[in-house]
Design an enzyme around this catalytic site. Structure first.
Site, mmCIF file in Angstrom:
data_model
loop_
_atom_site.group_PDB
_atom_site.id
_atom_site.type_symbol
_atom_site.label_atom_id
_atom_site.label_comp_id
_atom_site.label_asym_id
_atom_site.label_seq_id
_atom_site.Cartn_x
_atom_site.Cartn_y
_atom_site.Cartn_z
ATOM 1 N N ASP A 94 36.226 -32.433 -42.147
ATOM 2 C CA ASP A 94 37.514 -32.674 -41.496
ATOM 3 C C ASP A 94 37.533 -34.157 -41.171
ATOM 4 O O ASP A 94 36.583 -34.676 -40.572
ATOM 5 C CB ASP A 94 37.629 -31.827 -40.228
ATOM 6 C CG ASP A 94 39.009 -31.904 -39.596
ATOM 7 O OD1 ASP A 94 39.993 -32.120 -40.333
ATOM 8 O OD2 ASP A 94 39.105 -31.736 -38.373
ATOM 9 N N ASP A 96 40.003 -36.924 -39.398
ATOM 10 C CA ASP A 96 41.225 -37.151 -38.619
ATOM 11 C C ASP A 96 41.381 -38.627 -38.304
ATOM 12 O O ASP A 96 40.417 -39.295 -37.902
ATOM 13 C CB ASP A 96 41.181 -36.386 -37.294
ATOM 14 C CG ASP A 96 41.305 -34.883 -37.472
ATOM 15 O OD1 ASP A 96 41.929 -34.449 -38.455
ATOM 16 O OD2 ASP A 96 40.783 -34.152 -36.615
#
Length: 159
Positions: A94, A96
């Protein structure tokens, strides 16, 4: 040059190796990593019945503009095997975008600062390690102040 704060996270496979690979891809495709936090292990946020995450924050200098940065980030995630299924599901990687300079961006594809920074210890702890006095451009509080006032009580441990 733009300064970007990026959060990496993984809780599938060899998470440490996934974060290292993601950082390598970021250096190749986005720009120079000028600072990297320690690695932290954290309970899963939002969906508890899954393995703990390993997280890290990077500060990157880049000539890439925000509208293209999100496309590159999604390409890196996809290239590493990220499959978007349900919200807060386990993931191999992930990535971000937390901050882009001191800009406030709100488009269909990108919201910066990341809207949940102040609610997540696993983001704030490594941010405080790197930049305790960095001011959130929208909330107008430092990372240290946000960490002191967050309601999130999940355990975040330096590895």
């Amino acid at each position: 040059m733009n300064t970007v704060y990026i959060l990496l996270g993984s809780n599938m496979g060899n998470s440490k190796a996934q974060l290292l690979l993601a950082a390598e891809k970021i250096e190749i495709k986005i720009g120079k990593i000028i600072k990297a936090s320690s690695l932290y292990t954290t309970e899963a946020w939002g969906k508890k019945n899954q393995p703990n995450f390993i997280n890290q924050v990077l500060i990157v200098k880049t000539s890439v503009e925000a509208s293209n940065l999100i496309k590159i980030v999604l390409t890196i995630e996809e290239g590493m095997g990220r499959k978007r299924t349900t919200k807060n599901a386990p993931r191999i990687i992930d990535i971000d975008i937390l901050f882009f300079n001191n800009e406030i961006i709100n488009t269909q594809n990108l919201v910066v600062p990341h809207p949940e920074i102040h609610n997540r210890r696993f983001v704030l702890v490594p941010l405080v390690e790197l930049s305790p006095f960095y001011m959130h451009p929208f909330i107008k509080k430092s990372m240290s102040e946000l960490l002191l006032t967050t309601k999130d009580n999940l355990n975040v441990q330096k590895i």
